[in-house]
Design a protein around this motif. Sequence first.
Motif, PDB file in Angstrom:
ATOM      1  N   ARG A 138       1.711   4.592 -16.594  1.00 38.52           N
ATOM      2  CA  ARG A 138       1.332   3.082 -17.154  1.00 38.52           C
ATOM      3  C   ARG A 138       1.849   2.103 -16.022  1.00 38.52           C
ATOM      4  NH1 ARG A 138       4.785   3.994 -21.499  1.00 38.52           N
ATOM      5  NH2 ARG A 138       3.645   5.454 -22.788  1.00 38.52           N
ATOM      6  N   LEU A 139       2.853   2.398 -15.286  1.00 38.60           N
ATOM      7  CA  LEU A 139       3.398   1.710 -14.153  1.00 38.60           C
ATOM      8  C   LEU A 139       2.307   1.750 -12.890  1.00 38.60           C
ATOM      9  CD1 LEU A 139       5.281  -0.022 -13.137  1.00 38.60           C
ATOM     10  CD2 LEU A 139       6.694   1.983 -12.314  1.00 38.60           C
ATOM     11  N   THR A 140       1.651   2.919 -12.778  1.00 40.20           N
ATOM     12  CA  THR A 140       0.773   3.284 -11.770  1.00 40.20           C
ATOM     13  C   THR A 140      -0.253   2.602 -11.944  1.00 40.20           C
ATOM     14  OG1 THR A 140       1.913   5.186 -11.109  1.00 40.20           O
ATOM     15  CG2 THR A 140      -0.212   4.841 -10.165  1.00 40.20           C
ATOM     16  N   GLN A 141      -0.927   2.461 -13.026  1.00 38.83           N
ATOM     17  CA  GLN A 141      -2.034   1.831 -13.601  1.00 38.83           C
ATOM     18  C   GLN A 141      -2.025   0.463 -13.392  1.00 38.83           C
ATOM     19  OE1 GLN A 141      -2.974   2.352 -17.769  1.00 38.83           O
ATOM     20  NE2 GLN A 141      -4.874   1.655 -17.567  1.00 38.83           N
ATOM     21  N   LYS A 142      -0.910  -0.206 -13.555  1.00 42.65           N
ATOM     22  CA  LYS A 142      -0.722  -1.642 -13.724  1.00 42.65           C
ATOM     23  C   LYS A 142      -0.799  -1.834 -12.010  1.00 42.65           C
ATOM     24  CE  LYS A 142       2.399  -5.099 -14.853  1.00 42.65           C
ATOM     25  NZ  LYS A 142       3.751  -5.538 -15.534  1.00 42.65           N
ATOM     26  N   LYS A 143      -0.121  -1.054 -11.137  1.00 46.02           N
ATOM     27  CA  LYS A 143      -0.301  -1.361  -9.631  1.00 46.02           C
ATOM     28  C   LYS A 143      -1.650  -1.268  -9.004  1.00 46.02           C
ATOM     29  CE  LYS A 143       4.672  -0.473  -8.360  1.00 46.02           C
ATOM     30  NZ  LYS A 143       4.779  -2.036  -7.945  1.00 46.02           N
ATOM     31  N   LEU A 144      -2.372  -0.093  -9.734  1.00 43.31           N
ATOM     32  CA  LEU A 144      -3.815   0.098  -9.119  1.00 43.31           C
ATOM     33  C   LEU A 144      -4.502  -1.373  -9.543  1.00 43.31           C
ATOM     34  CD1 LEU A 144      -4.161   3.617  -9.752  1.00 43.31           C
ATOM     35  CD2 LEU A 144      -4.557   2.526  -7.606  1.00 43.31           C
ATOM     36  N   ASP A 145      -4.531  -1.600 -10.913  1.00 40.47           N
ATOM     37  CA  ASP A 145      -5.263  -2.892 -11.281  1.00 40.47           C
ATOM     38  C   ASP A 145      -4.916  -4.172 -10.382  1.00 40.47           C
ATOM     39  OD1 ASP A 145      -6.662  -1.489 -13.138  1.00 40.47           O
ATOM     40  OD2 ASP A 145      -5.178  -1.986 -14.742  1.00 40.47           O
ATOM     41  N   ARG A 146      -3.692  -4.244 -10.117  1.00 41.34           N
ATOM     42  CA  ARG A 146      -3.458  -5.506  -9.204  1.00 41.34           C
ATOM     43  C   ARG A 146      -3.816  -5.355  -7.928  1.00 41.34           C
ATOM     44  NH1 ARG A 146       2.077  -8.477 -11.151  1.00 41.34           N
ATOM     45  NH2 ARG A 146       1.927  -8.491 -13.415  1.00 41.34           N
ATOM     46  N   LEU A 205       1.004  -1.089  -0.076  1.00 40.67           N
ATOM     47  CA  LEU A 205       0.100   0.009  -0.011  1.00 40.67           C
ATOM     48  C   LEU A 205       0.895   1.370  -0.058  1.00 40.67           C
ATOM     49  CD1 LEU A 205      -3.064   0.805  -0.100  1.00 40.67           C
ATOM     50  CD2 LEU A 205      -3.077   0.729   2.525  1.00 40.67           C
ATOM     51  N   SER A 206       1.847   1.298   0.747  1.00 39.13           N
ATOM     52  CA  SER A 206       2.957   2.322   0.715  1.00 39.13           C
ATOM     53  C   SER A 206       3.573   2.598  -0.542  1.00 39.13           C
ATOM     54  CB  SER A 206       4.053   2.162   1.754  1.00 39.13           C
ATOM     55  OG  SER A 206       4.795   3.087   1.798  1.00 39.13           O
ATOM     56  N   ASP A 207       3.853   1.534  -1.151  1.00 35.64           N
ATOM     57  CA  ASP A 207       4.425   1.380  -2.678  1.00 35.64           C
ATOM     58  C   ASP A 207       3.542   2.204  -3.561  1.00 35.64           C
ATOM     59  OD1 ASP A 207       6.559   1.078  -4.406  1.00 35.64           O
ATOM     60  OD2 ASP A 207       5.400  -0.612  -5.221  1.00 35.64           O
ATOM     61  N   LEU A 208       2.158   1.432  -3.602  1.00 33.68           N
ATOM     62  CA  LEU A 208       1.340   2.167  -4.379  1.00 33.68           C
ATOM     63  C   LEU A 208       0.763   3.596  -4.300  1.00 33.68           C
ATOM     64  CD1 LEU A 208      -1.167   1.569  -6.391  1.00 33.68           C
ATOM     65  CD2 LEU A 208      -2.550   1.149  -4.373  1.00 33.68           C
TER      66      LEU A 208
END
Length: 100
Positions: free
Chosen positions: A64-72, A25-28
């Motif tokens: 793009r990287l953040t979107q991937k992390k949010l989806d996961r 969560l902190s990384d996100l």
Amino acid sequence: MPHTLSAKKRLRQNKKHRDANRARLSDLRTHIKKVRTAATVLQSVRAEGGDGAAELESLNELYRLTQKKLDRAGASSLIHRNKASRLKSRLQALIKRSKA
């Protein structure tokens, strides 16, 4: 404190999972802040009359990287799926405003 072996094991598992979830969560949150900062930088460069091509490319890559992390995170129930979708939508709107 737990008394049974299974309760002791469950306590160990809960601590391990809690620590992992906090880190994820902190990384996100860090990635979301990076996108917002990059959007602000792009806005300031555009306001000064600059092209901002390098900043825009950096912003798109971060998104793009953040979107991937949010989806996961949404898929694994770290955060609710709707919250992940809402955050992505808000970041997209921010990026669109920064480009203008």
